[in-house]
Structures are given as structure tokens and as C-alpha cells.
Design an enzyme around this catalytic site. Structure first.
Site, short mmCIF file in Angstrom:
data_model
loop_
_atom_site.label_atom_id
_atom_site.label_comp_id
_atom_site.label_asym_id
_atom_site.label_seq_id
_atom_site.Cartn_x
_atom_site.Cartn_y
_atom_site.Cartn_z
N SER A 31 40.96 -13.32 -23.69
CA SER A 31 40.32 -12.15 -23.11
C SER A 31 40.86 -10.90 -23.78
CB SER A 31 40.61 -12.07 -21.61
OG SER A 31 40.17 -10.83 -21.08
N TYR B 176 46.59 -12.26 -14.72
CA TYR B 176 45.49 -12.81 -15.53
C TYR B 176 45.66 -12.42 -17.00
CZ TYR B 176 40.70 -13.05 -17.40
OH TYR B 176 39.59 -13.29 -18.18
P1 NAP Z 1 32.83 -17.43 -14.08
O1 NAP Z 1 31.43 -16.91 -14.21
O2 NAP Z 1 33.66 -17.02 -12.91
O3 NAP Z 1 32.77 -19.03 -14.17
C1 NAP Z 1 33.97 -19.73 -14.07
C2 NAP Z 1 33.74 -21.19 -14.34
O4 NAP Z 1 34.99 -21.88 -14.29
C3 NAP Z 1 32.84 -21.85 -13.31
O5 NAP Z 1 32.05 -22.82 -13.96
C4 NAP Z 1 33.85 -22.51 -12.36
O6 NAP Z 1 33.33 -23.66 -11.71
C5 NAP Z 1 34.91 -22.92 -13.34
N1 NAP Z 1 36.25 -23.12 -12.76
C6 NAP Z 1 36.96 -22.27 -11.98
N2 NAP Z 1 38.13 -22.81 -11.67
C7 NAP Z 1 38.16 -24.03 -12.24
C8 NAP Z 1 39.11 -25.09 -12.25
N3 NAP Z 1 40.29 -24.99 -11.62
N4 NAP Z 1 38.81 -26.23 -12.93
C9 NAP Z 1 37.61 -26.36 -13.57
N5 NAP Z 1 36.68 -25.39 -13.59
C10 NAP Z 1 36.96 -24.24 -12.93
O7 NAP Z 1 33.69 -17.04 -15.39
P2 NAP Z 1 33.24 -16.44 -16.82
O8 NAP Z 1 33.16 -14.98 -16.69
O9 NAP Z 1 32.11 -17.22 -17.36
O10 NAP Z 1 34.58 -16.73 -17.66
C11 NAP Z 1 34.73 -17.85 -18.50
C12 NAP Z 1 36.00 -17.66 -19.32
O11 NAP Z 1 35.90 -16.44 -20.07
C13 NAP Z 1 37.26 -17.53 -18.48
O12 NAP Z 1 38.33 -18.17 -19.12
C14 NAP Z 1 37.49 -16.03 -18.42
O13 NAP Z 1 38.85 -15.72 -18.20
C15 NAP Z 1 37.02 -15.63 -19.80
N6 NAP Z 1 36.64 -14.21 -19.88
C16 NAP Z 1 35.60 -13.70 -19.15
C17 NAP Z 1 35.30 -12.35 -19.24
C18 NAP Z 1 34.19 -11.69 -18.47
O14 NAP Z 1 34.09 -10.44 -18.48
N7 NAP Z 1 33.33 -12.45 -17.79
C19 NAP Z 1 36.06 -11.52 -20.07
C20 NAP Z 1 37.10 -12.07 -20.80
C21 NAP Z 1 37.40 -13.42 -20.68
P3 NAP Z 1 32.55 -23.58 -10.29
O15 NAP Z 1 31.20 -22.96 -10.58
O16 NAP Z 1 32.41 -24.98 -9.89
O17 NAP Z 1 33.38 -22.72 -9.40
#
Ligand code: NAP
Length: 250
Positions: free
Chosen positions: A145, A159
Site C-alpha cells: 500500500s 496497517y
Molecule cells: P476489501 O474490498 O475490503 O476486500 C477484502 C477482501 O479480503 C475480501 O475478499 C475479504 O473477504 C478478504 N479477507 C478479509 N480478511 C480475510 C482473511 N482473514 N482471510 C482471507 N480473506 C480475507 O479490500 P481491497 O480494498 O480490495 O484491498 C485488497 C488489498 O489491497 C488489501 O491487501 C489492501 O490492504 C490493499 N490496498 C487497498 C487499498 C484501497 O484503497 N482499497 C489501498 C492500498 C492497498 P470477505 O468478502 O469474505 O470478507
């Protein structure tokens, strides 16, 4: 169409993980879709992948629990081999808080899922893909991130620190397995439109902060997934240990 092997995407029921699954299937990979709770969304995604002619399985598992991680890979081995790549995407964050307000449980949970989970999945992937173990090589892409660079003050330093650990793991592991046919890279997204911001109690976070992004807008899950699938692909055959910012210049 003969496939390119299977890529496991953790946390793939929603957001960036789901976008990665769709693009990987488009590019000829079979996919293993891990999720924590959203079974219906994961099963719907399986149907989408099958509809474009690729194979897919959905596996419920908490990547922060070792027995669950081993169960994901055992199911993949028996139902949809061989493993060609891993996208360490599952990640969590908690409600916006200062460090002096954070309890041990929250800090540990963040590190358990984001760091230990990614380490354990990488370990199982290496045991299958490394030429040292008789594998054919492969690629690992970690979701870091922009928080690893910025530090996320007054929101979630825990985080940000977990993503700093992912950057360090990416650098070290790329060197550890570089001669074993495995490339290891990370993508560092900025402000991306997904449900993760609601977990921090700020569903409008991207809209509120996008004025500080040089490109003037938040990004989409698909824009992040494009970088992930490029790093996964042979088009990135000489790229390893890279931390690729997908953050609109932020
Ligand atoms: P999100 O929309 O909150 O989706 C999270 C996903 O992870 C969901 O599929 C969730 O499953 C799953 N998950 C949560 N806890 C888990 C666990 N303990 N074991 C297995 N699966 C788990 O997140 P996102 O924004 O797509 O983020 C994806 C990645 O990108 C993350 O690593 C995040 O830190 C990184 N990221 C995101 C952003 C942003 O702005 N969105 C920015 C920088 C980095 P369920 O649906 O079953 O709950």
C-alpha cells in the site's frame, strides 16, 4: 484453450482481489478464489470465470490461521493444479485511531492477517513452485500500500506498518528465490474505490482525500489489477523485487 496454470488470489470475493480474478481469467489462467465470509460473492465469481472458459474454485479460509492456509493449498493441489502464481491480496484494517488508542488485539489481528497470512501463503506457494522442490517456477505478487510510504498518521499506523513489512518481505524473498524460477513483486495502491474504507469507519474516504492525489481522483480496483496481472505475466519476465506504485502520483 490450454491454460497457464492456476493462480491463487487471497481475499478475492470483493474489491481488488475480485478484479484480479477477472483479469487473470481473461488472460488464460485458472483461479483459486479465497475469501473469508462472502461465500455468495465468491461463488458468483467462480461462475463468471467458468463462463469465460477457465476453471475456478472458491475456498473459504482465514489466511491468518495456518491450518486454513494449508487447507487452501491442499484443495488447490487436488482440484485445480498446477500452481503458477499467488496474489497475496487479503488485507484488513480497523477503525481510524491514533496509536495511543490502539489495543493489543487490534494490532495483532492486523499483523496476523496482513503479514503472517501473506508469509504463510508465500511459503506454501514456494514449496510448490520453486525448482528447488521440483516445481516449474512461478510468480508472487503482494498487495502492499502507499500507506507503507506515508505511514497513515491519525488513521491506522498499524496497517501502514503491516504494509511496510510486506515491502521488506517482497525485497528479501525476491532475492531468496530469484534463482529458483520465482519472481516476487509488490503493488502499492493508493486511494482505491473498494469497501475497505468502510472498515475504517470512513466509507467516503476516497471522495474526501482525492483532492490530495496529483491525478485528482481515486483509482479503480481494475487499475490496480492491471498492474498485478502484468507482474504475474511473462511480459514481466525480468522484473523481481519491484514495488510498483499505482497511486495516481500520491
Ligand atoms: P476489501 O474490498 O475490503 O476486500 C477484502 C477482501 O479480503 C475480501 O475478499 C475479504 O473477504 C478478504 N479477507 C478479509 N480478511 C480475510 C482473511 N482473514 N482471510 C482471507 N480473506 C480475507 O479490500 P481491497 O480494498 O480490495 O484491498 C485488497 C488489498 O489491497 C488489501 O491487501 C489492501 O490492504 C490493499 N490496498 C487497498 C487499498 C484501497 O484503497 N482499497 C489501498 C492500498 C492497498 P470477505 O468478502 O469474505 O470478507
Amino acid at each position: 484453450m490450454s491454460g497457464k496454470g492456476t493462480v491463487l488470489v487471497t481475499g478475492a470475493s470483493r474489491g481488488i482481489g475480485a478484479a484480479c480474478v477477472r483479469l487473470l481469467a481473461r488472460d488464460g489462467y485458472d483461479v483459486a478464489i479465497n475469501y473469508a465470509r462472502s461465500a455468495d460473492a465468491a461463488e458468483q465469481l467462480v461462475r463468471e470465470v467458468v463462463a469465460v472458459g477457465r476453471k475456478a474454485i472458491a475456498v473459504q479460509a482465514d489466511v491468518g490461521i495456518e491450518a486454513d492456509v494449508i487447507r487452501i493449498f491442499t484443495k488447490l493441489d487436488s482440484e485445480i493444479p498446477p500452481l503458477a502464481g499467488l496474489v497475496n491480496n487479503a488485507g484488513i484494517l480497523f477503525t481510524k485511531a491514533r496509536l495511543d488508542e490502539m489495543g493489543q488485539d487490534r494490532i495483532n489481528d492486523t499483523l496476523r492477517v496482513n503479514v503472517t497470512g501473506s508469509f504463510m501463503c508465500a511459503r506454501e506457494a514456494i514449496r510448490r513452485m520453486s525448482t528447488k522442490y521440483g516445481g516449474k517456477g512461478g510468480a508472487i505478487v503482494n498487495l502492499s500500500s502507499a500507506a507503507a510510504r506515508i505511514g497513515s498518521p491519525n488513521e491506522f499506523i498499524d496497517y501502514a506498518a503491516s504494509k511496510g513489512a510486506i515491502d521488506a518481505m517482497t525485497l528479501g524473498l525476491s532475492k531468496e528465490v530469484g534463482a529458483e524460477g520465482i519472481r516476487v513483486n509488490a503493488v502499492r495502491p493508493g486511494l482505491i474505490h473498494t469497501g475497505i474504507h468502510a472498515s475504517s469507519g470512513q466509507p467516503d474516504r476516497v471522495e474526501r482525500l482525492q483532492q490530495f492525489v496529483p491525478m485528482g481522483r481515486g483509482g479503480s480496483a481494475e487499475e490496480v489489477a492491471e498492474a498485478v496481472v502484468w507482474l504475474m505475466s511473462d511480459a514481466a519476465s525480468y522484473v523481481t523485487g519491484a514495488l510498483v506504485d499505482v497511486a495516481g502520483g500520491r
